[in-house]
Structures are given as C-alpha cells and as structure tokens.
Design an enzyme around this catalytic site. Sequence first.
Site, PDB file in Angstrom:
ATOM      1  N   HIS A   1       0.823  -1.226   0.000  1.00  0.00           N
ATOM      2  CA  HIS A   1       0.000   0.000   0.000  1.00  0.00           C
ATOM      3  C   HIS A   1       0.857   1.276   0.000  1.00  0.00           C
ATOM      4  CE1 HIS A   1      -3.525  -2.424   0.649  1.00  0.00           C
ATOM      5  NE2 HIS A   1      -3.095  -2.871   1.817  1.00  0.00           N
TER       6      HIS A   1
ATOM      7  N   TYR B   1      -2.942 -12.095   9.213  1.00  0.00           N
ATOM      8  CA  TYR B   1      -2.953 -11.669  10.610  1.00  0.00           C
ATOM      9  C   TYR B   1      -3.416 -12.769  11.546  1.00  0.00           C
ATOM     10  CZ  TYR B   1      -2.105  -7.718   7.779  1.00  0.00           C
ATOM     11  OH  TYR B   1      -1.534  -6.912   6.826  1.00  0.00           O
TER      12      TYR B   1
END
Length: 382
Positions: free
Chosen positions: A141, A307
């Site tokens: 990102h 995650y």
Amino acid sequence: MTNLWQQPKTAFVYTDKLSQYQLSPEHPLRPVRLHHMHELMRASGLFDLANIESPAPRTATRAEIETAHDTDYVSIVEVISNGGIAPGMGEFGLGTSDNPVRHGMYDTTLLCVGSTLTASELVTSGAADIAFAPAGGVHHHAMPRHAAGFGVFNDAVIAMNAMVDTGLRVAYIDIDCHHGDGVQMGHYDSDQVLTISIHESGQWLFPGTGYVQEIGSGGGSGYSVNIPLAPYSLDAEWHAAFDAVIPALVRAFKPDVLFTQLGIDTHFHDPLTHLSLTTQGFNLAVQKLGVLGSEIGKWVAVGGGGYDLSAVARSWTMALATMANHELPEEVPSTFTSLDALTKFADTPPTPTDHRYLEDIQSFNSRTLNEVRSLLFPKFGL
Ligand SMILES: [Zn+2]
C-alpha cells in the site's frame, strides 16, 4: 495442472531479524508470524531438501528506495526512525495507528526491501528458478510520498523498477485480500508491468480502491487489472474468478518474469478481512501460479498481509513446499511447538454460507468477471 519444473532451484530469502520488529504493542501486523512460519518450515524438513537454499537478504540502498519514493519522504522516515520529531509527518501518512512512528523503522524497512531485491536478483540472474521473500509484499500500500496500510517503502515497486530498467517485462499478481494499490500506482502508466490484483472489493475493505475501471493510464492503459470480489467468497468462488481472468491475461502479456504477492489475509480466520479461503485454497492458488511461473521460467514471490498466526505459518510453509515440488504430510510435525493446537496443514472448511447469500456472492463476482473480460480481454487479443 502441468508444472514444467521438475526440481526447481528454490531460494528462501529470510533472516529471523525480520521477525523482530513490532510496529506497536497492539499492532495487528505481528512480525513473530514469520518466526512461527520459519519454525514450521524447519520442522517440516524443507531446509533439508536439496533444491531449497536459504541465502541471506541484503539491505536496500537509499538510491534504490528513491526509484519509487520522493526524497523528502524518504528523509522524513529516516529522521523519525532515529528518534527525531518531524513537523508535518502526518501529511506523509506517518504517526497513524496503521503506520506508527517507531525507532529503527528506516533500517528495518531497508532490510525488508532488500530481501525482495535479493530474491529478484537471484531469479533474474538465473541463480534460482524461484525465490520467496516472505517479509516482502506487506508494503504493497506504500505510495510515492506517503506510508499507508502498514507499508512504508514499496518493495515490489522498487524490485520491479530494477527489472524494468534492464528491459524485463513483469507480470505482477497480488492475491492479498486488500487491493495492491501502491504497486498499481507505481506502474500505472507503464506497459512493461502488468499488475493484477484479486481482492475483496473496496466497497467493504481498505483501501477502498481496486475497481475494474482502474485499468492504467497513458501508455499503461490496459495494463492494470482489478478483480474485486464479494465478501465471504469461498475457495470455489475465488478460484472461479482467478481461472476466468488471470492465466489468459498473463499468457497473452508474455512476461519475462512472474512476480507474485502472496498475502494470506484472505483466510477465513483472518481478523481484518472478510474473504473465506482455506489454507488448501490458498495453496491451490500457489500451485496455479507455479504453473505460470514454470512457463515463464522465472518466479519471484513475496509475502504480504496475514494476521492469523496459524494461517500464516501453515500457508507459507505449504507455499514453499509447493514451489520446491515437495509434498508435505497431512499432519503438522509433532516437533513444531511454537504455536498450540496446530494439527493439520489443511483446514476444515468454514461452514457453508447460506445458499441465498451464496447466490448474491456469485452474482456479484460474475458481474466483476464480465466487466474485466469485456474491458480488458480485447486489448490482449482475447
Ligand atoms: Zn492485506
């Protein structure tokens, strides 16, 4: 599924130093995930295989970082990471909950980017057929002048810039649950890099981009591909979308190198996202990427989001085994004790989605695929 490689020379580019940098105590990106992954790979005997080597990563240089990022942004990252205070750092996306200021951030990120560059160099020089740098990819990102979504310096953009400089054409495939917006931006006007991102639609998930209509600009028009999917898409729906678009476009583009971002935050236990893939669904994607990689002859892979610690450890261990053409046993080795309650590499699939809901998912995805195909396939003669 025909993989043209028999015993591909596979490089695993990693050092445990990459698992020791915690952004903040409560940050969801827990670098210890890489430590658990490495322990599981070791317990599974992957480092005893004759065709897997484990070269150490180098550190990226400032000049390499500046092929993708503005000088004033790079300087501000360096200043704050030495404990300095930089007025206006918020304008650069720094000091947020996603990208907190942290001592050592500059050097740690340089090592992370360096691991991706090492992998790229091993593959482009022919020293390896495949190289996997699992600490890379998580910066997808990061933008030219600001940090975003845990990303600081965009390792994929930097590594592909170096490849393009030597005349190579690169197909970038990003299977992270989030749109690979920073990588798309880094090559948006280039016809030398085909970026493909398959992700949960930005309607529901950060960064809110990655729509089909984002196809590149100028000379790069047609070379940015986005496949936004409905939340709760399962393995079958995800693979239907992959199969409908990705192999045909990559083969038509005829790249010199395949570069893949292998985020595993698509997993159904991932706490940040809403796709519903299993580890075996993820590994099937890696197998399909391996077929494309074997046709091209050069494959660089980086990690990405992910995650849930168990999903990361199992999925990337399965990925490395797949790359090296090695079959893992069904059970996680009993010598692996870093994480509790891991029994099998494959998941028991999530409870089937309510049928009515499944129809909504399939019709959303099918609209996406029709739009991608009608907008982009003609540009590739398909
Ligand atoms: Zn992600």
